[in-house]
Motif scaffolding. Sequence first.
Motif, mmCIF file in Angstrom:
data_model
loop_
_atom_site.group_PDB
_atom_site.id
_atom_site.type_symbol
_atom_site.label_atom_id
_atom_site.label_comp_id
_atom_site.label_asym_id
_atom_site.label_seq_id
_atom_site.Cartn_x
_atom_site.Cartn_y
_atom_site.Cartn_z
ATOM 1 N N GLY A 10 -20.948 -26.333 -14.340
ATOM 2 C CA GLY A 10 -21.101 -24.968 -13.866
ATOM 3 C C GLY A 10 -20.862 -24.913 -12.371
ATOM 4 O O GLY A 10 -20.886 -25.947 -11.689
ATOM 5 N N ASP A 11 -20.613 -23.706 -11.861
ATOM 6 C CA ASP A 11 -20.369 -23.550 -10.436
ATOM 7 C C ASP A 11 -21.691 -23.239 -9.730
ATOM 8 O O ASP A 11 -22.627 -22.719 -10.340
ATOM 9 N N GLY A 12 -21.751 -23.554 -8.441
ATOM 10 C CA GLY A 12 -22.981 -23.306 -7.700
ATOM 11 C C GLY A 12 -22.951 -24.005 -6.372
ATOM 12 O O GLY A 12 -21.937 -23.989 -5.674
ATOM 13 N N LEU A 13 -24.034 -24.672 -6.048
ATOM 14 C CA LEU A 13 -24.123 -25.325 -4.750
ATOM 15 C C LEU A 13 -24.936 -26.607 -4.860
ATOM 16 O O LEU A 13 -25.579 -26.886 -5.877
ATOM 17 N N CYS A 14 -24.885 -27.384 -3.786
ATOM 18 C CA CYS A 14 -25.630 -28.641 -3.694
ATOM 19 C C CYS A 14 -26.468 -28.610 -2.429
ATOM 20 O O CYS A 14 -26.045 -28.066 -1.398
ATOM 21 N N ILE A 15 -27.663 -29.163 -2.503
ATOM 22 C CA ILE A 15 -28.557 -29.230 -1.336
ATOM 23 C C ILE A 15 -28.969 -30.676 -1.106
ATOM 24 O O ILE A 15 -29.433 -31.358 -2.033
ATOM 25 N N ASP A 16 -28.770 -31.129 0.122
ATOM 26 C CA ASP A 16 -29.339 -32.420 0.535
ATOM 27 C C ASP A 16 -30.753 -32.108 1.024
ATOM 28 O O ASP A 16 -30.945 -31.574 2.114
ATOM 29 N N PRO A 17 -31.790 -32.426 0.216
ATOM 30 C CA PRO A 17 -33.113 -31.837 0.469
ATOM 31 C C PRO A 17 -33.879 -32.489 1.609
ATOM 32 O O PRO A 17 -33.786 -33.687 1.854
ATOM 33 N N THR A 18 -34.671 -31.627 2.278
ATOM 34 C CA THR A 18 -35.654 -32.112 3.255
ATOM 35 C C THR A 18 -37.072 -31.807 2.794
ATOM 36 O O THR A 18 -38.034 -32.173 3.472
ATOM 37 N N SER A 19 -37.212 -31.101 1.655
ATOM 38 C CA SER A 19 -38.526 -30.868 1.059
ATOM 39 C C SER A 19 -38.562 -31.551 -0.301
ATOM 40 O O SER A 19 -37.537 -32.007 -0.808
ATOM 41 N N GLN A 20 -39.741 -31.640 -0.897
ATOM 42 C CA GLN A 20 -39.904 -32.449 -2.099
ATOM 43 C C GLN A 20 -40.530 -31.687 -3.270
ATOM 44 O O GLN A 20 -41.042 -32.305 -4.199
ATOM 45 N N THR A 21 -40.499 -30.350 -3.219
ATOM 46 C CA THR A 21 -40.953 -29.530 -4.351
ATOM 47 C C THR A 21 -39.836 -28.572 -4.724
ATOM 48 O O THR A 21 -39.381 -27.781 -3.900
ATOM 49 N N LEU A 22 -39.363 -28.665 -5.953
ATOM 50 C CA LEU A 22 -38.312 -27.784 -6.450
ATOM 51 C C LEU A 22 -38.964 -26.491 -6.933
ATOM 52 O O LEU A 22 -39.869 -26.524 -7.767
ATOM 53 N N CYS A 23 -38.495 -25.362 -6.417
ATOM 54 C CA CYS A 23 -39.069 -24.061 -6.758
ATOM 55 C C CYS A 23 -38.034 -23.178 -7.461
ATOM 56 O O CYS A 23 -36.821 -23.393 -7.355
ATOM 57 N N ALA A 24 -38.532 -22.173 -8.175
ATOM 58 C CA ALA A 24 -37.656 -21.295 -8.962
ATOM 59 C C ALA A 24 -36.802 -20.438 -8.032
ATOM 60 O O ALA A 24 -37.326 -19.756 -7.148
ATOM 61 N N PRO A 25 -35.474 -20.406 -8.249
ATOM 62 C CA PRO A 25 -34.606 -19.564 -7.423
ATOM 63 C C PRO A 25 -34.551 -18.124 -7.920
ATOM 64 O O PRO A 25 -33.991 -17.262 -7.241
#
Length: 834
Positions: free
Chosen positions: A34-49
């Motif tokens: 699927g199309d979208g984006l990528c994040i190189d994270p600096t936080s450690q909790t994934l939250c609902a977009p």
Amino acid sequence: MIATQPLELRAPLSGVLLALDKVPDPVFASRMIGDGLCIDPTSQTLCAPLAGVISNIQDTGHAVSITDDNGVQVLMHIGLDTVSLAGKGFTRLVEEGQRVEAGQALIEFDADYVALNARSVLTLMLVVSGEPFTPLANGLVELGQPVLQVAPGNRIEEADEEEGDALFSKPLTLPNANGLHARPAAVLAQAAKAFSASIYLHKQTQSANAKSLVAIMALQTVQGDSLQVSAAGEDAEAAIAALVALLTQGCGEAVTTPTAVLPATLLRGVCASPGAAFGQVFQVAEPVLNITEQGAGQAVEQAALARGLAAATQALQALQDDAVGSAQAEIFRAHQELLEDPTLLEQAHGLLAEGKSAAFAWNRATAATVELFQGLGNALIAERAADLADVGQRVLKLILGIQDSAWDLPERAILIAEQLTPSQTASLDTRKVLGFVTVGGGATSHVAILARALGLPAICGVSPEVLALANARYVLLDADQGTLQLDPDLAQIEQLETARAQQLLRHQRDMAQAGVPAITRDGHHVEVTANVASLPEVEQSLGLGGEGVGLLRSEFLYLDRNRAPSPDEQAATYTAIARALGTERNLVVRTLDVGGDKPLAYVPMEAENNPFLGLRGIRLCLERPQLLREQFRAILASAGFARLHIMLPMVSLLSELHLARRILQEEAATLGLATLPKLGIMIEVPSAALMADVFAPHVDFFSIGTNDLTQYTLAMDRDHPRLASQADSFHPAVLRLIDTTVKAAHAHGKWVGVCGALASEALAVPVLIGLGVDELSVSVPLIPTIKATVRELDLADCQIIARQVLGLEEAAQVREALRMYQAATVETSPVVEL
């Protein structure tokens, strides 16, 4: 109801936005999922977009999907290849079917653990239901910030149920080690969409639309599940045939087919260190460290980091002092240099300035660099990552005040581990440890080098199922064959113990006779020299009977540093080595052999898709002639102190040799040298071997690098965990190229050496002598063994066995023929008393 208002998706994490094109995974980068984006994270909790229902959350906690009221489906995938972590490092905060609000916490994850144990911590957010969107942000984003604007109502609707009479496939067994996670599920869904039929995948009482990635993932399949494919529509039969074939083949993942399954009592890997041992399993696992993020003040934490670094430096110095050879000392010297890396220290001190603890700052800095190295797809840099991870853990434990816990080893222990570090390997108690087996690692890794120095049999690249073996279970490790026998019989054990006793006696005899020349029983002398990378190794080789240096790896002066060695430093090193050898021994210096696969920090090089086929060796040096000129001048400074030879690596064209010779002549003239040193080339590329008769008139010698020659001849990466055992230099194709090279050289009165790993294998000595090789340049500790092997042979017999094995079909047949010849030779060899 289909919404007409745009939908904003918020950042599920804080971090740096990256385009999908930059993701080092072809399935994600090609937008197959699927199309979208990528994040190189600096936080450690994934939250609902967005607000919606959890349509799927993987049991392993690494991926979650949300579907909103209008059918927009968003998949979030934490890291690359994180399914293999089996849930470690992830904490699920929601359940499938639960309704969530935008910004609600979904999954907590340990970024440091993921970075160290998976391929990457890069996190994907993909609109898998197909709606178009507009980016709203770039660069650094904060959690909850709007990042995409989705236009609902424009996706292609999938069939919800089968129409007409459905056809069903026969049950099949899923071969994928981690089930149908995102990558293989996407491949399957993409293939299903090519058919007009409605298609379903069935697991027991559950069914999933085979055109829906999220639905497939929601089946939560695991390896061994029994699945069926059903389809209804005009192309149903073709759809079933295609998808069943795809599932059986692993949906793009490498899988073990039923015909290749090994007996349950035998596990295979790649030999990292030769030998065999019978002992009991001891599983090795590192404890999880508790790291507090917030510090007690910058000054306090800076002092803690400084103490940890100082203690680690002292410990590494002790390991250097205790090293059994200079190659081993070099490993820990490189570890010490990592502790002084300015970029690493700058990152750590930057985090300290933000109020972080010393442990958190150091761990985050090292983990980020390790992740960067591992993502480059480069074997040498990956080894560097393993070294940094080892150093990182050492310092981290010292900061936390945790002593390395001494393993409570049983007698006759065979260690089993996901991976061993160089530090752990060097510290093994060889009175109790008889060998080890790892899932990770490679045959050329630092751990493998240390194992060989310690004389410990070891295999790597073994199936993860080895980690489930019970402690105290007796096993037979045959590293020469790359196998772990789980239920050895008494005869096998007795045979092994007898062989070990004989090997010990032979080693004692070989060491006692190390100074005796390597002359066959019928009077043919073979020069046995050393492969070295430092002055201490040269000195060690002379003590073990080495007759010279057949390969000085000059890149040891250039690697593991941030600036090039000065001309004076280079000249002094070459001169010291030449003086140690003296005027009666050969010194063969290989010019700088670096490039795409072995980059230098201070020589700008473009990234290459296939560095092994790129700017390596002489190709790089001729593109940067000043680098080559400077090295030639430094090497020429040692002329007169030993019988100097210069060797050019990776030569494939005669024009490369001519250009390098012209530069050498110019530099020699500048220094006022009337006589040039001998100039030769390495035969590593099949084209050079096939054209050896053309090269021979223009060189003084050839030296065959069998490691590269093998991988280029067989088109197999010698470090590939599944191909390394097949990338075998005993293959008749490689031996035929050696034969071609020797004949061409001797026809023009030139000598030929072998400096690759094949020369260090006692089993290969008869065939190399039989083919006419004049010099064997070997690993320093093996000099006495290779010389003793030569003394047991007859040249005439070697020539016969060499002609025979050239006509065989595979490396395994060559090895078996040479083993039989070796056994017959040992039986007829005279016994020499110590």
